[in-house]
Design a protein around this motif. Structure first.
Motif, PDB file in Angstrom:
ATOM      1  N   GLU A   1      49.985  72.734  37.913  1.00 49.03           N
ATOM      2  CA  GLU A   1      51.114  73.649  37.720  1.00 49.03           C
ATOM      3  C   GLU A   1      51.321  74.548  38.931  1.00 49.03           C
ATOM      4  N   LEU A   2      50.245  74.871  39.635  1.00 47.76           N
ATOM      5  CA  LEU A   2      50.294  75.736  40.815  1.00 47.76           C
ATOM      6  C   LEU A   2      49.710  74.963  41.994  1.00 47.76           C
TER       7      LEU A   2
ATOM      8  N   ASP B   1      54.923  80.902  43.488  1.00 47.82           N
ATOM      9  CA  ASP B   1      54.995  80.509  42.080  1.00 47.82           C
ATOM     10  C   ASP B   1      55.047  81.751  41.200  1.00 47.82           C
TER      11      ASP B   1
ATOM     12  N   GLU C   1      64.962  79.306  42.805  1.00 48.90           N
ATOM     13  CA  GLU C   1      64.112  78.424  42.002  1.00 48.90           C
ATOM     14  C   GLU C   1      64.299  76.971  42.410  1.00 48.90           C
TER      15      GLU C   1
ATOM     16  N   ARG D   1      62.036  71.492  38.773  1.00 50.84           N
ATOM     17  CA  ARG D   1      60.683  71.138  38.344  1.00 50.84           C
ATOM     18  C   ARG D   1      60.381  69.709  38.758  1.00 50.84           C
TER      19      ARG D   1
ATOM     20  N   SER E   1      55.010  77.684  34.886  1.00 53.31           N
ATOM     21  CA  SER E   1      55.479  78.414  36.060  1.00 53.31           C
ATOM     22  C   SER E   1      56.650  77.704  36.721  1.00 53.31           C
TER      23      SER E   1
ATOM     24  N   ARG F   1      58.248  77.119  40.766  1.00 55.39           N
ATOM     25  CA  ARG F   1      58.063  77.317  42.200  1.00 55.39           C
ATOM     26  C   ARG F   1      59.387  77.764  42.789  1.00 55.39           C
TER      27      ARG F   1
END
Length: 227
Positions: A132-133, A182, A201, A204, A218, A220
């Protein structure tokens, strides 16, 4: 594992006296002051990754901060300092061209601080969190560990630190380079702050891992070159 947003990010105001702050690279001696701020930048993320109480998480971050290498190192961080020497805000700059050794180094820091048994679980959770990060790609600079001292939130301190770091040429801007960060989907205040700083943004890239708590979802964001 590159937690970035504070649970209590500031709302920018015009009342900050710019000459009340100075900006400098972090030093190893700043560990005790910076570790709680780093933890505040991602309370949920660090809680999931380390699985330890807040005090233990901060103790680990202080330990890793004194290292000359790695994503938690003082060498990756920059601070805003008040006239009386108090650290008011912190951020980290991760250049994707130099982060290839970060994961092995984190593993080493965990082993030295927590021992092998607890480290194994942390590394497994870290892999989930990094889905996710993710680490920055080679053309990217990732801004992380962004936080402001509780007594100075809402005064524009972080905005001043971010602007100073960028103006000093420390974010690696240039042709083909990207500056990213993030932020938790639920952290609307931080999201709004980053929008004001010029971040947009990004779409995703993959579904949220089923092994990741939904509260850690989250987005990015990319610094728009027009700002």
């Amino acid at each position: 594992m590159y937690a970035v947003q504070s649970e209590h990010d500031e709302t920018d105001r015009d009342g900050l006296e710019r000459d009340a702050l100075r900006f400098r690279p972090a030093q190893a001696e700043d560990a005790d002051a910076c570790a709680p701020l780093m933890f505040a930048s991602g309370v949920r993320e660090f809680g999931f990754f380390l699985g330890e109480p807040a005090e233990k998480c901060c103790a680990f971050l202080a330990f890793a901060f004194t290292s000359a290498s790695g994503r938690f190192s003082y060498r990756r961080h920059r601070v805003a300092v008040t006239r009386d020497g108090q650290i008011a805000a912190v951020l980290a700059v991760h250049d994707g061209r130099t982060t290839w050794f970060d994961d092995p180094h984190v593993a080493l820091m965990l082993l030295l601080f927590f021992g092998i048994r607890r480290t194994i679980g942390m590394l497994l959770r870290g892999l989930v969190l990094e889905s996710e990060l993710p680490a920055p790609k080679s053309p990217q600079t990732l801004i992380a560990h962004c936080a402001t001292h509780e007594a100075m939130r809402g005064t524009g301190v972080f905005t001043a630190l971010f602007s100073n770091t960028r103006d000093a040429g420390l974010m690696g801007e240039g042709p083909g380079r990207q500056i990213v960060l993030d932020v938790l989907v639920s952290n609307i205040r931080a999201y709004d702050l980053y929008r004001r700083l010029g971040f947009v943004e990004l779409p995703r890239r993959a579904p949220v891992s089923k092994r990741l708590p939904r509260e850690l979802e989250s987005v990015r964001m990319l610094l728009d070159g027009r700002y």
